[in-house]
Design a protein around this motif. Structure first.
Motif, PDB file in Angstrom:
ATOM      1  N   LYS A   1      44.399  59.270 -32.510  1.00 15.11           N
ATOM      2  CA  LYS A   1      45.807  59.529 -32.240  1.00 15.11           C
ATOM      3  C   LYS A   1      46.387  58.498 -31.275  1.00 15.11           C
ATOM      4  O   LYS A   1      45.690  57.977 -30.411  1.00 15.11           O
ATOM      5  CB  LYS A   1      45.979  60.930 -31.627  1.00 15.11           C
ATOM      6  N   VAL A   2      47.664  58.206 -31.466  1.00 14.54           N
ATOM      7  CA  VAL A   2      48.391  57.335 -30.544  1.00 14.54           C
ATOM      8  C   VAL A   2      48.731  58.154 -29.301  1.00 14.54           C
ATOM      9  O   VAL A   2      49.270  59.264 -29.414  1.00 14.54           O
ATOM     10  CB  VAL A   2      49.675  56.788 -31.193  1.00 14.54           C
ATOM     11  N   ASP A   3      48.417  57.640 -28.147  1.00 15.36           N
ATOM     12  CA  ASP A   3      48.626  58.367 -26.895  1.00 15.36           C
ATOM     13  C   ASP A   3      50.065  58.856 -26.761  1.00 15.36           C
ATOM     14  O   ASP A   3      51.020  58.120 -26.978  1.00 15.36           O
ATOM     15  CB  ASP A   3      48.295  57.479 -25.691  1.00 15.36           C
TER      16      ASP A   3
ATOM     17  N   LEU B   1      47.514  56.551 -35.949  1.00 11.35           N
ATOM     18  CA  LEU B   1      48.112  55.223 -35.968  1.00 11.35           C
ATOM     19  C   LEU B   1      48.800  54.916 -37.295  1.00 11.35           C
ATOM     20  O   LEU B   1      49.932  54.397 -37.305  1.00 11.35           O
ATOM     21  CB  LEU B   1      47.055  54.157 -35.660  1.00 11.35           C
TER      22      LEU B   1
ATOM     23  N   TYR C   1      52.107  56.870 -37.342  1.00 12.01           N
ATOM     24  CA  TYR C   1      53.021  56.307 -36.350  1.00 12.01           C
ATOM     25  C   TYR C   1      53.591  54.979 -36.837  1.00 12.01           C
ATOM     26  O   TYR C   1      54.808  54.757 -36.786  1.00 12.01           O
ATOM     27  CB  TYR C   1      52.268  56.107 -35.038  1.00 12.01           C
TER      28      TYR C   1
ATOM     29  N   PRO D   1      52.667  50.551 -30.258  1.00 10.55           N
ATOM     30  CA  PRO D   1      53.156  51.710 -29.499  1.00 10.55           C
ATOM     31  C   PRO D   1      53.558  51.317 -28.083  1.00 10.55           C
ATOM     32  O   PRO D   1      52.856  50.551 -27.415  1.00 10.55           O
ATOM     33  CB  PRO D   1      51.946  52.656 -29.491  1.00 10.55           C
TER      34      PRO D   1
ATOM     35  N   SER E   1      51.284  51.449 -24.868  1.00 13.07           N
ATOM     36  CA  SER E   1      50.389  50.369 -24.446  1.00 13.07           C
ATOM     37  C   SER E   1      51.065  49.418 -23.471  1.00 13.07           C
ATOM     38  O   SER E   1      50.420  48.511 -22.945  1.00 13.07           O
ATOM     39  CB  SER E   1      49.888  49.587 -25.665  1.00 13.07           C
TER      40      SER E   1
END
Length: 246
Positions: free
Chosen positions: A42-44, A50, A53, A183, A186
């Motif tokens: 999962k994307v934070d 990913l 997203y 994202p 990051s």
């Protein structure tokens, strides 16, 4: 005006270079970024994988490419070549010219959205409910009008060789700061704070909210509405200024 819209559509669809960058390029970038990602990571801060997203990010990027790059350079070149001046001698109102440009860009942006969705579903097995696919398509397509108006404004702001570098700086700046290529989680904290107010970040956030079955955040809607008002207002002012000079 309908004839001009048809002409603009025909010109856009004949431009193979433009179609590649607005339709195929975003899908290729999606595969490069999310191609090796698994379906569980999962994307934070989002709860989305990913591929899911990046599907929204690249669909938004494709629509941005179609409406921003297509409008700005073409309008600047037509002003320089005298085409806009010739149109002013006809019965076509100024708003008709702007509407024709926006409509043709919006039509071209739709395939770029759909192609990314198809690639994500077929290659990366992204699965959503039927209403989510329809809502995503509508939200990203409608949201692209914000950047179509920006493209019109840039087209009247810059002339000749200057329009391309100006457009590219704005284009890449919006794409990177808005989190369309990676994202924003990051980013360093200070850059994340800036990104939250970039219209492309709010644009992609609409689609991400739909993927999460949530209502869009009020702040994102405000950012998009204010940006649209500023861009359309700027385009109208620059158009009137250009008319007075002519």
């Amino acid at each position: 005006m309908n004839g001009l819209i048809r002409l603009e559509l025909a010109r856009a669809l004949r431009n193979r270079k433009f179609l590649f960058f607005s339709v195929a390029y975003p899908a290729i970038l999606f595969l490069l970024i999310a191609g090796s990602a698994d379906s569980t990571t999962k994307v934070d801060g989002t709860g989305l994988t990913l591929p899911t997203y990046m599907m929204v990010s690249m669909a938004s990027f494709g629509a941005l490419t179609a409406v921003l790059m297509g409008n700005s350079e073409r309008i600047a070149k037509e002003r320089e070549g005298g085409w806009v001046r010739q149109l002013r001698l006809t019965a076509l109102p100024g708003r008709g010219y702007v509407l024709a440009k926006t409509a043709s860009a919006a039509v071209v942006s739709l395939p770029s959205i759909v192609v990314v969705f198809v690639v994500a579903a077929v290659v990366k097995d992204v699965r959503l409910d039927a209403w989510q696919w329809l809502a995503l398509t509508g939200a990203i397509w409608a949201g692209s009008l914000v950047f179509a108006s920006l493209g019109v404004a840039i087209g009247y702001l810059a002339n000749g060789d200057a329009v391309r570098p100006i457009t590219m700086i704005i284009y890449f700046g919006l794409s990177i700061l808005g989190g369309l290529w990676m994202p924003t989680t990051s980013f360093p904290g200070w850059l994340q704070d800036i990104a939250k107010w970039v219209p492309t970040h709010a644009y992609a956030a609409l689609g991400q909210a739909i993927e999460q079955s949530q209502a869009p955040h009020a702040k994102d809607l405000v950012v998009l509405v204010v940006s649209f008002a500023l861009f359309t207002g700027g385009a109208a002012w620059l158009y009137r200024k250009d008319t007075l000079k002519a």
